[in-house]
Design an enzyme around this catalytic site. Structure first.
Site, PDB file in Angstrom:
ATOM      1  N   GLU A  60       0.737  -1.202  -0.055  1.00  0.00           N
ATOM      2  CA  GLU A  60      -0.363  -0.077   0.024  1.00  0.00           C
ATOM      3  C   GLU A  60       0.736   1.590  -0.342  1.00  0.00           C
ATOM      4  O   GLU A  60       0.384   1.732  -0.327  1.00  0.00           O
ATOM      5  CB  GLU A  60      -1.075   0.130   1.263  1.00  0.00           C
ATOM      6  CG  GLU A  60      -2.119  -1.005   0.977  1.00  0.00           C
ATOM      7  CD  GLU A  60      -1.708  -1.860   1.539  1.00  0.00           C
ATOM      8  OE1 GLU A  60      -2.361  -3.077   0.721  1.00  0.00           O
ATOM      9  OE2 GLU A  60      -0.638  -2.733   2.388  1.00  0.00           O
ATOM     10  N   HIS A 130     -11.403  -6.188   8.350  1.00  0.00           N
ATOM     11  CA  HIS A 130     -12.071  -5.708   7.047  1.00  0.00           C
ATOM     12  C   HIS A 130     -12.789  -5.074   7.062  1.00  0.00           C
ATOM     13  O   HIS A 130     -13.700  -5.523   6.744  1.00  0.00           O
ATOM     14  CB  HIS A 130     -12.374  -7.480   6.540  1.00  0.00           C
ATOM     15  CG  HIS A 130     -11.252  -7.911   6.234  1.00  0.00           C
ATOM     16  ND1 HIS A 130     -10.281  -8.766   6.431  1.00  0.00           N
ATOM     17  CD2 HIS A 130     -10.258  -7.775   4.942  1.00  0.00           C
ATOM     18  CE1 HIS A 130      -9.089  -9.194   5.744  1.00  0.00           C
ATOM     19  NE2 HIS A 130      -8.854  -8.931   5.097  1.00  0.00           N
TER      20      HIS A 130
END
Length: 325
Positions: A60, A130
């Site tokens: 990321e 998540h």
């Protein structure tokens, strides 16, 4: 007009932007041939080629660093972070580079053409890696815009406006709404204003404020309260940064009460900023303390997800407490 779910509206917005401007490119983990983990980028690589829609390594920090470089040199990158929970390795790039590049260079360079898309929030039994709602971390960073849509129509118009805005935008997509329902969405190009809240329903007794998937929650709570004779005004904030304090303040000066609902934990959540600003601007108009209905101050729990969520029942109870103060 066409019927689309949230995912289809986002995909349609990306097709529209990439067709209109050849400098727009989409990249992230598995976004190419696979179409991303939620399929938001399906068929973009087939339509626009591997030079404009491609997979990145699983890093990321690298995705956003690469996006910063592209944006500063004239491209229009739309970078996807696969889950909002995964954005933290890129935190330094976003808050120290993306947001500050224009200021740091005295206006010679900018990352203003960068849009970062990421799914966020819970409600899909995704567990604590998540399901998080990290918007408040980034709201503390001047130089960014933060946008959260509540339905397919909003998603397309706000995403197109974000891609074309001259500031870096963090576009957060409520993942539990991706396939939850469909709505009418124009197939033509259109934009919705950033930084402007929308009054969805006018009322006189209490203002209910939320964004993203929580709009449905406060609407359900309002339906329950209205059976008790309570008139609820409902506002979708839409943009977290900048946020539309004027619209909220005007509403609270009319109703005298404010309830803010968000899925992120209570402590340090963006509701705190809203509450502080509104009590400063509307103190003499308030009939009761500002109420916050938020997630719990615990890691997002898989087994107790329903207990964690600030649902319509918790919101309804808070409305009753506020009205009876």
């Amino acid at each position: 007009m066409a019927k689309m779910n949230l995912l289809q509206a986002i995909n349609n917005a990306l097709v529209t932007a990439m067709t209109e401007n050849e400098k727009v490119m989409v990249f992230g983990e598995d976004v190419g041939h696979f179409g991303g983990v939620f399929r938001a980028t399906s068929n973009l690589q087939e339509k626009f080629g591997k030079a404009r829609c491609f997979n990145t390594p699983l890093t990321e920090q690298g995705i956003i660093g690469f996006a910063n470089g592209l944006a500063s040199q004239g491209s229009v990158p739309v970078a996807e972070i696969q889950f909002g929970d995964y954005i933290f390795p890129a935190f330094d790039q976003i808050v120290n580079e993306t947001a500050k590049f224009r200021y740091r260079s005295g206006g010679q360079y900018s990352c203003g053409t960068l849009t970062i898309r990421t799914p966020y929030g819970g409600g899909i039994a995704g567990g604590h890696y998540h399901s998080q709602s990290p918007e408040a971390y980034f709201a503390h960073t001047p130089g960014l815009k933060i946008v959260i849509p509540r339905n397919p129509y909003q998603a397309k118009g706000l995403l197109l406006a974000s891609i074309r805005d001259d500031n870096p935008v963090l576009f957060m997509e409520p993942k539990r709404l991706y396939r939850a329902s469909v709505g009418e969405v124009p197939e033509d190009d259109y934009e919705l204003p950033l930084g402007k809240a929308e009054v969805l329903k006018e009322g006189s007794d209490i203002t209910l404020l939320a964004w993203g998937a929580q709009i449905e929650i406060i609407e359900k709570a309002a339906e329950m309260a209205e059976k008790d004779g309570v008139s609820c005004e409902i506002i979708d904030l839409r943009s977290i940064l900048p946020w539309d304090a004027d619209t909220v303040a005007d509403s609270v000066m009319k109703t005298g009460r404010l309830l803010i609902n968000h899925e992120a934990p209570l402590t340090g959540g963006f509701a705190s900023e809203i509450a502080a600003t509104i009590q400063e601007r509307c103190f003499l108009y308030l009939e009761s303390p500002i109420s916050r209905v938020c997630g719990m101050d615990v890691p997002y729990p898989l087994a107790h997800e329903k207990e964690y969520m600030p649902d319509h029942l918790k919101t309804y109870e808070a409305i009753k407490r506020t009205l009876s103060y």
